[in-house]
Design a protein around this motif. Sequence first.
Motif, PDB file in Angstrom:
ATOM      1  N   ALA A  11       0.830  -1.210   0.000  1.00 36.57           N
ATOM      2  CA  ALA A  11       0.000   0.000   0.000  1.00 36.57           C
ATOM      3  C   ALA A  11       0.866   1.261   0.000  1.00 36.57           C
ATOM      4  O   ALA A  11       0.559   2.243  -0.693  1.00 36.57           O
ATOM      5  N   GLU A  12       1.962   1.238   0.754  1.00 35.79           N
ATOM      6  CA  GLU A  12       2.863   2.391   0.801  1.00 35.79           C
ATOM      7  C   GLU A  12       3.509   2.639  -0.560  1.00 35.79           C
ATOM      8  O   GLU A  12       3.558   3.774  -1.031  1.00 35.79           O
ATOM      9  N   LEU A  13       3.984   1.569  -1.197  1.00 28.93           N
ATOM     10  CA  LEU A  13       4.589   1.713  -2.523  1.00 28.93           C
ATOM     11  C   LEU A  13       3.557   2.152  -3.564  1.00 28.93           C
ATOM     12  O   LEU A  13       3.853   2.975  -4.426  1.00 28.93           O
ATOM     13  N   ALA A  14       2.348   1.607  -3.492  1.00 32.51           N
ATOM     14  CA  ALA A  14       1.289   2.009  -4.422  1.00 32.51           C
ATOM     15  C   ALA A  14       0.975   3.495  -4.253  1.00 32.51           C
ATOM     16  O   ALA A  14       0.765   4.206  -5.237  1.00 32.51           O
ATOM     17  N   GLY A  15       0.963   3.974  -3.017  1.00 38.36           N
ATOM     18  CA  GLY A  15       0.763   5.402  -2.767  1.00 38.36           C
ATOM     19  C   GLY A  15       1.894   6.237  -3.329  1.00 38.36           C
ATOM     20  O   GLY A  15       1.671   7.310  -3.893  1.00 38.36           O
ATOM     21  N   LEU A  16       3.118   5.732  -3.193  1.00 34.85           N
ATOM     22  CA  LEU A  16       4.275   6.422  -3.753  1.00 34.85           C
ATOM     23  C   LEU A  16       4.164   6.513  -5.274  1.00 34.85           C
ATOM     24  O   LEU A  16       4.378   7.568  -5.855  1.00 34.85           O
TER      25      LEU A  16
END
Length: 169
Positions: A11-16
């Motif tokens: 989720a963090e990478l997708a947000g990035l």
Amino acid sequence: MNREQKKELIAELAGLFGSTTTVVVTHYKGLTVAELEDLRRQMRAAGASFRVTKNRITRLALAGTQFEGLADLFVGPTAIATSEDAVAAAKVSVEFAKKKDKLVVLGGSMEGKPLSVADVEALAKLPSLDELRARLIGMITTPATRVATVAQAPAAQLARVFNAYATKE
């Protein structure tokens, strides 16, 4: 790493990937920790970020984003450089790769458009957004400066003529 941690990382990478405009994918095999920290410091100074990633998790995070086409590049020891400025990540990555041959640029993507290694290098040669803004402001203010100089010139010439007559007598 348990499932919850993996989900959070995805989720963090997708947000990035959702908030960035440029992603540059690199191989970093053979770089020391000090060299990686130096690269991260240079990235932060340029307004970009550099992150070592797990390939499988990154491929999962790429799914459904504009950078989905980069999934094939994630093989081996990969890291990503990201930035909101279209040039910053590419510029720092390419410059660092020239100094340290152990960092290899594999390709990238800008706003969903895939970039080859040559494209990333060409992008790195472009001026950054701040440099372009400075040039634009310089071009806007230059004519005003010239107009002021030309407007002052006749008055200055008259003053010199009067001064010459005054000193002559």
